[in-house]
Design an enzyme around this catalytic site. Sequence first.
Site, short mmCIF file in Angstrom:
data_model
loop_
_atom_site.label_atom_id
_atom_site.label_comp_id
_atom_site.label_asym_id
_atom_site.label_seq_id
_atom_site.Cartn_x
_atom_site.Cartn_y
_atom_site.Cartn_z
N CYS A 26 58.17 47.26 31.36
CA CYS A 26 59.47 47.20 32.00
C CYS A 26 59.51 46.06 33.02
O CYS A 26 58.55 45.82 33.74
CB CYS A 26 59.78 48.52 32.71
SG CYS A 26 60.08 49.85 31.55
N CYS A 71 63.20 47.18 29.15
CA CYS A 71 63.54 48.24 30.10
C CYS A 71 63.41 47.71 31.53
O CYS A 71 62.83 46.64 31.75
CB CYS A 71 62.62 49.44 29.89
SG CYS A 71 60.87 49.00 29.79
#
Length: 241
Positions: free
Chosen positions: A78, A159
Amino acid sequence: VGLWIYWKAQSWSGPGTTPYFLEELEKRCFSYTRDISPVDCTKIVEAFENAFIFKDPCKITEEDYEPLLKLTKQSIPCGKVLLWSKTKAMAHRFTQQRQDLFTLEDALLGYLADGLSWCGFPDSNAMNYQSCPTRGDCKENPVSVFWDVASKTFAQGACGVVNVLLNGTRSNAFDENSTFGRVELHTLKASALHVWLLHDQEGEPSDTCSGSSIAHLESIASGKSMTFNCQDIKSLDEMRV
Ligand code: C8R
């Protein structure tokens, strides 16, 4: 004359398949995966080939690339994805310096295909080294469908904060018809979008974070409940990711 007309009728407006296409894929696959264990480059190259060989180069579908996508699945941590539009060289220069940040070309799938051209014929297992269709010839061509589906898959997997490097020397830094605007933005499931708008060292910027194209991008991001941020920068050194 007849032969010439036949030849003309057969030719597309894009470059033909890159010489030694399969060998090049294999070489790239081996060099990318040298230190990663269970990757079968022979299988990957086969899956790539099977996506377009013996097929009409104007009737390629995203499904044709499914087996290849499956074999090259990678997950990126992420906050570590860098998207770009009209800033390819700059984006790659940045991720070269920053080994923890990834563009699609830093992932195996993008690394394999970057800069290459490929297409086949409906009725033969040969590759067309003379010419391949561009988007202008037909949209569902092997190269365009590849980048669309690869970009979609890459963006889907992102993400946290997603970074995107846009070109502030263009009048529309955010272009809805680019792969970023048309494909990636709409498939993002990330929580935030950080735009880095790169300008020339000297000279007036053509577009800035307060311009209308970025405002449009912000409204799309907000509609997807993403936090939005935009920063005007004059050098990659100002990019604090
Ligand atoms: N992406 C799209 N296209 C890519 C690509 C890539 O990673 N890598 C290459 N070589 N290409 P552009 P954009 C080729 O207009 O449309 C992903 C393709 O032939 O400057 O907004 C990437 O994740 C393609 O037609 O940028 C990035 O975030 C052109 O380069 C966007 O999509 C696209 O060049 C960039 O796509």
